[in-house]
Design a protein around this motif. Structure first.
Motif, PDB file in Angstrom:
ATOM      1  N   PRO A 156       0.800  -1.229   0.000  1.00 41.95           N
ATOM      2  CA  PRO A 156       0.000   0.000   0.000  1.00 41.95           C
ATOM      3  C   PRO A 156       0.833   1.279   0.000  1.00 41.95           C
ATOM      4  O   PRO A 156       0.279   2.364   0.095  1.00 41.95           O
ATOM      5  N   ASP A 157       2.161   1.166  -0.095  1.00 41.32           N
ATOM      6  CA  ASP A 157       2.999   2.376  -0.050  1.00 41.32           C
ATOM      7  C   ASP A 157       2.683   3.325  -1.199  1.00 41.32           C
ATOM      8  O   ASP A 157       2.762   4.535  -1.052  1.00 41.32           O
ATOM      9  N   GLY A 158       2.359   2.772  -2.337  1.00 45.35           N
ATOM     10  CA  GLY A 158       2.061   3.607  -3.493  1.00 45.35           C
ATOM     11  C   GLY A 158       1.691   2.752  -4.682  1.00 45.35           C
ATOM     12  O   GLY A 158       1.845   1.531  -4.664  1.00 45.35           O
ATOM     13  N   CYS A 159       1.180   3.413  -5.711  1.00 48.59           N
ATOM     14  CA  CYS A 159       0.788   2.740  -6.944  1.00 48.59           C
ATOM     15  C   CYS A 159       1.776   3.107  -8.038  1.00 48.59           C
ATOM     16  O   CYS A 159       2.104   4.289  -8.224  1.00 48.59           O
ATOM     17  N   TYR A 200      -7.588  -0.230  -2.764  1.00 46.01           N
ATOM     18  CA  TYR A 200      -6.466   0.703  -2.633  1.00 46.01           C
ATOM     19  C   TYR A 200      -6.897   2.142  -2.885  1.00 46.01           C
ATOM     20  O   TYR A 200      -6.566   3.046  -2.096  1.00 46.01           O
ATOM     21  N   PHE A 201      -7.638   2.385  -3.965  1.00 40.14           N
ATOM     22  CA  PHE A 201      -8.018   3.756  -4.297  1.00 40.14           C
ATOM     23  C   PHE A 201      -8.975   4.330  -3.246  1.00 40.14           C
ATOM     24  O   PHE A 201      -8.871   5.508  -2.881  1.00 40.14           O
ATOM     25  N   GLU A 202      -9.911   3.517  -2.749  1.00 38.23           N
ATOM     26  CA  GLU A 202     -10.823   4.004  -1.705  1.00 38.23           C
ATOM     27  C   GLU A 202     -10.047   4.339  -0.440  1.00 38.23           C
ATOM     28  O   GLU A 202     -10.295   5.367   0.202  1.00 38.23           O
ATOM     29  N   TRP A 203      -9.117   3.473  -0.092  1.00 39.54           N
ATOM     30  CA  TRP A 203      -8.295   3.701   1.102  1.00 39.54           C
ATOM     31  C   TRP A 203      -7.427   4.942   0.928  1.00 39.54           C
ATOM     32  O   TRP A 203      -7.307   5.780   1.823  1.00 39.54           O
ATOM     33  N   SER A 204      -6.814   5.090  -0.239  1.00 44.54           N
ATOM     34  CA  SER A 204      -5.949   6.232  -0.508  1.00 44.54           C
ATOM     35  C   SER A 204      -6.745   7.530  -0.542  1.00 44.54           C
ATOM     36  O   SER A 204      -6.306   8.559   0.007  1.00 44.54           O
ATOM     37  N   ILE A 216      -8.377  -5.431   2.808  1.00 43.41           N
ATOM     38  CA  ILE A 216      -8.182  -6.452   1.785  1.00 43.41           C
ATOM     39  C   ILE A 216      -8.918  -7.737   2.172  1.00 43.41           C
ATOM     40  O   ILE A 216      -9.627  -8.349   1.370  1.00 43.41           O
ATOM     41  N   LYS A 217      -8.775  -8.141   3.433  1.00 41.60           N
ATOM     42  CA  LYS A 217      -9.447  -9.349   3.899  1.00 41.60           C
ATOM     43  C   LYS A 217     -10.955  -9.195   3.824  1.00 41.60           C
ATOM     44  O   LYS A 217     -11.680 -10.127   3.442  1.00 41.60           O
ATOM     45  N   ALA A 218     -11.451  -8.014   4.186  1.00 43.92           N
ATOM     46  CA  ALA A 218     -12.888  -7.769   4.152  1.00 43.92           C
ATOM     47  C   ALA A 218     -13.438  -7.820   2.732  1.00 43.92           C
ATOM     48  O   ALA A 218     -14.610  -8.152   2.518  1.00 43.92           O
ATOM     49  N   ALA A 219     -12.572  -7.515   1.766  1.00 42.74           N
ATOM     50  CA  ALA A 219     -12.987  -7.564   0.356  1.00 42.74           C
ATOM     51  C   ALA A 219     -12.969  -8.978  -0.193  1.00 42.74           C
ATOM     52  O   ALA A 219     -13.401  -9.216  -1.335  1.00 42.74           O
ATOM     53  N   GLY A 220     -12.462  -9.923   0.608  1.00 40.22           N
ATOM     54  CA  GLY A 220     -12.488 -11.326   0.202  1.00 40.22           C
ATOM     55  C   GLY A 220     -11.367 -11.763  -0.697  1.00 40.22           C
ATOM     56  O   GLY A 220     -11.488 -12.767  -1.409  1.00 40.22           O
ATOM     57  N   ILE A 221     -10.251 -11.031  -0.685  1.00 46.06           N
ATOM     58  CA  ILE A 221      -9.097 -11.413  -1.503  1.00 46.06           C
ATOM     59  C   ILE A 221      -7.861 -11.466  -0.627  1.00 46.06           C
ATOM     60  O   ILE A 221      -7.886 -11.044   0.537  1.00 46.06           O
ATOM     61  N   SER A 224      -0.262  -9.917  -0.337  1.00 45.20           N
ATOM     62  CA  SER A 224       0.891  -9.806   0.555  1.00 45.20           C
ATOM     63  C   SER A 224       1.767  -8.667   0.061  1.00 45.20           C
ATOM     64  O   SER A 224       2.386  -8.757  -1.003  1.00 45.20           O
ATOM     65  N   ALA A 225       1.791  -7.608   0.825  1.00 50.04           N
ATOM     66  CA  ALA A 225       2.611  -6.450   0.447  1.00 50.04           C
ATOM     67  C   ALA A 225       4.086  -6.808   0.597  1.00 50.04           C
ATOM     68  O   ALA A 225       4.469  -7.488   1.551  1.00 50.04           O
ATOM     69  N   PRO A 226       4.927  -6.366  -0.330  1.00 48.64           N
ATOM     70  CA  PRO A 226       6.372  -6.625  -0.201  1.00 48.64           C
ATOM     71  C   PRO A 226       6.947  -5.847   0.970  1.00 48.64           C
ATOM     72  O   PRO A 226       6.447  -4.787   1.333  1.00 48.64           O
ATOM     73  N   LYS A 227       7.993  -6.412   1.553  1.00 50.75           N
ATOM     74  CA  LYS A 227       8.636  -5.722   2.654  1.00 50.75           C
ATOM     75  C   LYS A 227       9.350  -4.471   2.146  1.00 50.75           C
ATOM     76  O   LYS A 227       9.995  -4.490   1.101  1.00 50.75           O
ATOM     77  N   ALA A 228       9.211  -3.403   2.880  1.00 49.04           N
ATOM     78  CA  ALA A 228       9.874  -2.149   2.520  1.00 49.04           C
ATOM     79  C   ALA A 228      10.802  -1.729   3.649  1.00 49.04           C
ATOM     80  O   ALA A 228      10.472  -1.875   4.834  1.00 49.04           O
ATOM     81  N   PHE A 229      11.969  -1.231   3.264  1.00 48.97           N
ATOM     82  CA  PHE A 229      12.948  -0.777   4.260  1.00 48.97           C
ATOM     83  C   PHE A 229      13.226   0.704   4.024  1.00 48.97           C
ATOM     84  O   PHE A 229      13.459   1.139   2.878  1.00 48.97           O
ATOM     85  N   TYR A 230      13.186   1.482   5.069  1.00 50.70           N
ATOM     86  CA  TYR A 230      13.377   2.910   4.954  1.00 50.70           C
ATOM     87  C   TYR A 230      14.608   3.326   5.763  1.00 50.70           C
ATOM     88  O   TYR A 230      14.841   2.833   6.872  1.00 50.70           O
TER      89      TYR A 230
END
Length: 232
Positions: A156-159, A200-204, A216-221, A224-230
């Protein structure tokens, strides 16, 4: 040159490669390609390369080339095929336009680094061609799904694609499904991405309020977001 002689040139490369003699194999293929370009008339060359592409892309031929770890074709052979297909694409020929896409793909073509500046999309042209075949339909649909997958890669970091691109990809994919009968998994994959992007767009648009994973779970799908390191 006969087709048997053409295949023998490729076979010499493959035999050396399979012995682990990669430098010798590449040297032999380079010599073969240079001789081909200098001494084989274009009509003869086009006939040979047409037969090769048909066998390689449509009939499962030359499996030894696919066992070399090559993404598509050995570089020198790829160069010969590219020059042939480039001419055929300019003449709007099929299935050569599909083969050109299979050779270079959507993002990679070492022989035309400025390919993105071309005024046409060869796969789209292949799809719209009167001689469009089923493999072209599959590839064109899959290219839309591939872009949707790329766009969602960092959720969800970005599109990674603009919303307009997402909408156009979905529109194109739905058009394909309306014009051709494809296996159920094709439409299922499209519906998955439509749901994922909707969440994603509704959340954003809602200032990213709420837990994205729970939405995502509530939407029934599943996603797995990739791990991000900052790093600061």
């Amino acid at each position: 040159m006969t087709y048997e002689e053409f295949c023998a040139g490729i076979g010499k490369y493959s035999a050396l490669w399979n012995k682990g003699l990669k430098k010798q194999a590449n040297k032999a293929l380079f010599a073969f390609a240079e001789d081909f370009k200098k001494n084989v008339p274009q009509d003869n060359a086009d006939e040979l390369l047409f037969r090769f592409c048909r066998e390689f892309y449509d009939e499962g031929g030359f499996p030894e080339l696919k066992e070399h770890g090559c993404i598509r074709l050995p570089y020198q052979l790829m160069g010969l095929v590219h020059e042939y297909l480039k001419r055929e694409c300019l003449a709007d020929k099929m299935p050569q336009m599909r083969w050109a896409y299979q050779l270079g793909g959507q993002y990679f073509n070492p022989f035309d680094p400025n390919l993105e500046q071309d005024p046409y999309d060869v796969l789209k042209r292949a799809y719209e061609h009167p001689d469009c075949d089923y493999k072209t339909v599959e590839l064109y649909f899959e290219s839309q799904i591939d872009e949707l997958g790329f766009g969602a890669h960092h959720f969800p970091d970005g599109c990674c694609i603009a919303r307009e691109v997402y909408l156009e990809d979905v529109k194109t994919a739905e058009k394909i499904l309306s014009e051709y009968t494809l296996p159920p998994e094709f439409s299922e994959e499209l519906e998955y991405y439509k749901t994922l992007y909707r969440v994603y767009f509704e959340w954003s648009d809602n200032d990213r309020k709420g837990d994205f994973d729970e939405l995502i779970k509530a939407a029934g799908i599943e996603f797995s977001a990739p791990k991000a390191f900052y790093y600061s």
